[in-house]
Design a protein around this motif. Structure first.
Motif, PDB file in Angstrom:
ATOM      1  N   VAL A  55      37.323  19.713  14.882  1.00 48.56           N
ATOM      2  CA  VAL A  55      35.998  19.265  15.526  1.00 48.56           C
ATOM      3  C   VAL A  55      36.216  19.439  16.927  1.00 48.56           C
ATOM      4  CG1 VAL A  55      34.493  17.734  15.953  1.00 48.56           C
ATOM      5  CG2 VAL A  55      35.283  17.980  13.674  1.00 48.56           C
ATOM      6  N   GLY A  56      35.603  20.050  17.747  1.00 48.36           N
ATOM      7  CA  GLY A  56      35.802  20.344  19.224  1.00 48.36           C
ATOM      8  C   GLY A  56      34.536  19.301  19.820  1.00 48.36           C
ATOM      9  N   GLU A  57      34.390  19.620  21.190  1.00 50.39           N
ATOM     10  CA  GLU A  57      33.480  18.897  22.130  1.00 50.39           C
ATOM     11  C   GLU A  57      32.063  19.436  21.935  1.00 50.39           C
ATOM     12  OE1 GLU A  57      34.754  17.410  26.062  1.00 50.39           O
ATOM     13  OE2 GLU A  57      33.242  18.758  26.759  1.00 50.39           O
ATOM     14  N   GLY A  58      31.887  20.529  22.501  1.00 49.74           N
ATOM     15  CA  GLY A  58      30.528  21.089  22.346  1.00 49.74           C
ATOM     16  C   GLY A  58      30.661  22.840  23.063  1.00 49.74           C
ATOM     17  N   PRO A  59      29.477  23.460  22.876  1.00 48.17           N
ATOM     18  CA  PRO A  59      29.583  24.912  23.252  1.00 48.17           C
ATOM     19  C   PRO A  59      29.687  24.917  24.634  1.00 48.17           C
ATOM     20  CG  PRO A  59      27.559  24.311  21.870  1.00 48.17           C
ATOM     21  CD  PRO A  59      28.196  23.071  22.111  1.00 48.17           C
ATOM     22  N   GLY A  60      30.586  26.230  25.073  1.00 51.63           N
ATOM     23  CA  GLY A  60      30.594  26.630  26.475  1.00 51.63           C
ATOM     24  C   GLY A  60      29.801  27.659  26.411  1.00 51.63           C
ATOM     25  N   ALA A  61      29.783  28.509  27.628  1.00 55.89           N
ATOM     26  CA  ALA A  61      29.109  29.576  27.860  1.00 55.89           C
ATOM     27  C   ALA A  61      29.032  30.570  26.875  1.00 55.89           C
ATOM     28  CB  ALA A  61      29.245  30.300  29.271  1.00 55.89           C
ATOM     29  N   ASP A  62      30.538  31.123  26.402  1.00 54.16           N
ATOM     30  CA  ASP A  62      30.508  32.198  25.344  1.00 54.16           C
ATOM     31  C   ASP A  62      29.706  31.618  24.171  1.00 54.16           C
ATOM     32  OD1 ASP A  62      32.033  33.975  26.892  1.00 54.16           O
ATOM     33  OD2 ASP A  62      33.760  32.514  26.562  1.00 54.16           O
ATOM     34  N   GLU A  63      30.101  30.422  23.695  1.00 54.70           N
ATOM     35  CA  GLU A  63      29.530  29.815  22.578  1.00 54.70           C
ATOM     36  C   GLU A  63      27.967  29.789  22.537  1.00 54.70           C
ATOM     37  OE1 GLU A  63      31.870  28.532  24.107  1.00 54.70           O
ATOM     38  OE2 GLU A  63      33.643  29.064  22.838  1.00 54.70           O
ATOM     39  N   ASP A  64      27.481  29.624  23.648  1.00 58.06           N
ATOM     40  CA  ASP A  64      26.178  29.437  23.742  1.00 58.06           C
ATOM     41  C   ASP A  64      25.432  30.650  23.627  1.00 58.06           C
ATOM     42  OD1 ASP A  64      23.510  28.027  24.883  1.00 58.06           O
ATOM     43  OD2 ASP A  64      23.871  29.330  26.479  1.00 58.06           O
ATOM     44  N   GLU A  81      28.333  30.755  17.994  1.00 53.04           N
ATOM     45  CA  GLU A  81      29.405  30.221  17.326  1.00 53.04           C
ATOM     46  C   GLU A  81      30.607  29.529  17.997  1.00 53.04           C
ATOM     47  OE1 GLU A  81      31.046  33.506  14.738  1.00 53.04           O
ATOM     48  OE2 GLU A  81      32.996  32.435  14.801  1.00 53.04           O
ATOM     49  N   PRO A  82      30.952  28.572  17.314  1.00 51.04           N
ATOM     50  CA  PRO A  82      31.922  27.385  18.281  1.00 51.04           C
ATOM     51  C   PRO A  82      33.182  28.404  18.366  1.00 51.04           C
ATOM     52  CG  PRO A  82      31.357  26.613  15.939  1.00 51.04           C
ATOM     53  CD  PRO A  82      30.951  28.134  15.998  1.00 51.04           C
ATOM     54  N   PHE A  83      33.948  27.965  19.401  1.00 52.13           N
ATOM     55  CA  PHE A  83      35.333  28.394  19.783  1.00 52.13           C
ATOM     56  C   PHE A  83      35.540  29.937  19.979  1.00 52.13           C
ATOM     57  CE2 PHE A  83      36.059  24.126  19.282  1.00 52.13           C
ATOM     58  CZ  PHE A  83      36.911  23.614  20.312  1.00 52.13           C
ATOM     59  N   VAL A  84      34.571  30.588  20.580  1.00 55.82           N
ATOM     60  CA  VAL A  84      34.537  32.113  20.415  1.00 55.82           C
ATOM     61  C   VAL A  84      35.228  32.670  22.063  1.00 55.82           C
ATOM     62  CG1 VAL A  84      33.231  32.793  18.732  1.00 55.82           C
ATOM     63  CG2 VAL A  84      32.221  32.504  21.121  1.00 55.82           C
ATOM     64  N   TYR A 103      45.491  17.802  21.350  1.00 58.74           N
ATOM     65  CA  TYR A 103      44.702  17.959  22.591  1.00 58.74           C
ATOM     66  C   TYR A 103      43.593  19.192  22.543  1.00 58.74           C
ATOM     67  CZ  TYR A 103      48.266  15.500  24.797  1.00 58.74           C
ATOM     68  OH  TYR A 103      49.229  14.418  25.259  1.00 58.74           O
ATOM     69  N   HIS A 104      42.522  19.298  23.353  1.00 63.16           N
ATOM     70  CA  HIS A 104      41.703  20.204  23.203  1.00 63.16           C
ATOM     71  C   HIS A 104      42.306  21.632  23.709  1.00 63.16           C
ATOM     72  CE1 HIS A 104      38.225  22.675  23.903  1.00 63.16           C
ATOM     73  NE2 HIS A 104      37.482  21.755  23.682  1.00 63.16           N
ATOM     74  N   PRO A 105      41.917  22.653  23.144  1.00 63.36           N
ATOM     75  CA  PRO A 105      42.593  23.967  23.580  1.00 63.36           C
ATOM     76  C   PRO A 105      42.414  24.453  25.029  1.00 63.36           C
ATOM     77  CG  PRO A 105      41.607  24.258  21.469  1.00 63.36           C
ATOM     78  CD  PRO A 105      41.262  22.802  21.844  1.00 63.36           C
ATOM     79  N   ALA A 124      33.475  22.971  14.098  1.00 65.32           N
ATOM     80  CA  ALA A 124      32.379  22.391  14.406  1.00 65.32           C
ATOM     81  C   ALA A 124      32.611  21.718  15.686  1.00 65.32           C
ATOM     82  CB  ALA A 124      31.663  21.410  13.313  1.00 65.32           C
ATOM     83  N   ASN A 125      31.404  21.207  16.310  1.00 68.63           N
ATOM     84  CA  ASN A 125      31.767  20.429  17.504  1.00 68.63           C
ATOM     85  C   ASN A 125      30.849  19.057  17.439  1.00 68.63           C
ATOM     86  OD1 ASN A 125      33.092  22.111  19.676  1.00 68.63           O
ATOM     87  ND2 ASN A 125      31.112  23.438  19.436  1.00 68.63           N
ATOM     88  N   ILE A 126      31.060  18.164  18.388  1.00 70.06           N
ATOM     89  CA  ILE A 126      30.354  16.970  18.398  1.00 70.06           C
ATOM     90  C   ILE A 126      28.885  17.307  18.852  1.00 70.06           C
ATOM     91  CG2 ILE A 126      30.291  14.784  19.584  1.00 70.06           C
ATOM     92  CD1 ILE A 126      32.638  14.936  17.423  1.00 70.06           C
TER      93      ILE A 126
HETATM   94  N1  URA Z   1      35.056  24.044  23.787  1.00 73.85           N
HETATM   95  C1  URA Z   1      34.720  23.269  22.465  1.00 73.85           C
HETATM   96  O1  URA Z   1      34.756  22.084  22.479  1.00 73.85           O
HETATM   97  N2  URA Z   1      34.044  23.816  21.715  1.00 73.85           N
HETATM   98  C2  URA Z   1      33.432  25.014  21.697  1.00 73.85           C
HETATM   99  O2  URA Z   1      33.070  25.591  20.664  1.00 73.85           O
HETATM  100  C3  URA Z   1      33.958  25.863  22.658  1.00 73.85           C
HETATM  101  C4  URA Z   1      34.756  25.250  23.573  1.00 73.85           C
END
Ligand code: URA
Length: 270
Positions: free
Chosen positions: A125-134, A138-141, A240-242, A166-168
């Motif tokens: 579980v990550g935080e939320g989408p960034g620009a690429d994910e938006d 898809e999360p974490f692309v 830690y978050h990547p 997934a993300n929060i």
């Molecule tokens: N960082 C996040 O926490 N989630 C993503 O999907 C991408 C970057």
């Protein structure tokens, strides 16, 4: 260089020193794309609000109960727990697609639901989408996602195979900011329902936002990582978050320790 070495080199953990006789800690399965940490570097964020405390103020009552916040801290007119508790995957996906409950939806391209094996044993579980994910839905692309993929490979996992990501929050916060407490409180029931449907055997929270939201309390990440937590009976490992690891590669060694803890926990050894 074999595959394990390639993974460890990418995590900046090579050469690996091992106690004589101790079992090999990694089972990397893929060749790692060569990438420099500096290629990934994202600008540091401005100081973030205290999500835990703010979450406690804004959380809906079902969230308060779910994450164990003190009832006297709750303050929200919204209660969607009942609505979501019986819905199936298609209904949940539709609800997320159609959601306009917080201000994030107006500023993002699309919702980012989550990806992977819907019966996965591992949930990240990550935080939320960034620009690429938006952009891709898809999360974490993005660059942090490449590192996450390499972290998965380092423990013998692969995106989509026994792994769900997934993300929060499902919508991209503007300007790369962290999601605010009311946004987290509004969106978290979707993740909670995802977790109920997936029934993972282990959850790995990536970064402080995920840790705080899943634990329902705020603390420095350094004090939360390294021990096993519990999310409603599911072992929870916090690391830690990547994106942070890309900015602070020296911390990758600790992230590796956390992944080892996760593997031990998954096999009932922690
Ligand atoms: N960082 C996040 O926490 N989630 C993503 O999907 C991408 C970057």
């Amino acid at each position: 260089m074999d595959r394990n070495e390639a993974v460890l080199r990418e995590l900046k953990l090579y050469p690996l020193w091992r106690r004589r006789g101790a079992p090999a800690p990694v089972a990397a399965v893929e060749v790692v794309q060569e990438a420099q940490a500096s290629d990934y570097a994202a600008p540091p964020r401005p100081a973030q609000p205290d999500v835990g405390r703010a979450l406690a103020r804004h959380a809906p009552s079902e969230l308060v109960e779910a994450v164990g916040l003190k009832p006297d801290l709750q303050h929200s007119p919204v209660s969607r727990g009942g609505e979501l508790s019986n819905i199936n995957w298609p209904e949940l996906k539709q609800q997320v697609r159609d959601c306009t409950l917080c201000k994030l939806r107006a500023g993002c391209t699309q919702t980012v639901f989550g990806v992977g094996d819907e019966q996965a044993e591992w949930l990240f579980v990550g935080e939320g989408p960034g620009a690429d994910e938006d952009a891709q839905g898809e999360p974490f692309v993005g660059q942090a996602g490449k590192l996450l993929d390499n972290m998965l490979l380092a423990i013998g996992l692969r995106r989509g195979k026994n792994v769900y990501i997934a993300n929060i929050v499902k919508c991209r916060p503007p300007n790369n900011r962290a999601p605010e407490a009311d946004e987290i409180a509004t969106c978290l029931p979707y993740l909670q329902r995802q977790i109920e449907l997936i029934k993972p055997r282990l959850i790995v929270a990536l970064g402080k936002t995920a840790a705080t939201a899943l634990l329902g309390r705020d603390a420095p990440l350094g004090s939360l990582r390294g021990t096993l937590h519990d999310y409603h009976g599911i072992p929870l490992v916090i690391t830690y978050h990547p994106a942070y690891l890309l900015r602070s590669p020296m911390e990758k060694a600790k992230a590796w320790q956390d992944l080892c803890l996760a593997m031990r926990a998954r096999h009932g050894e922690a």
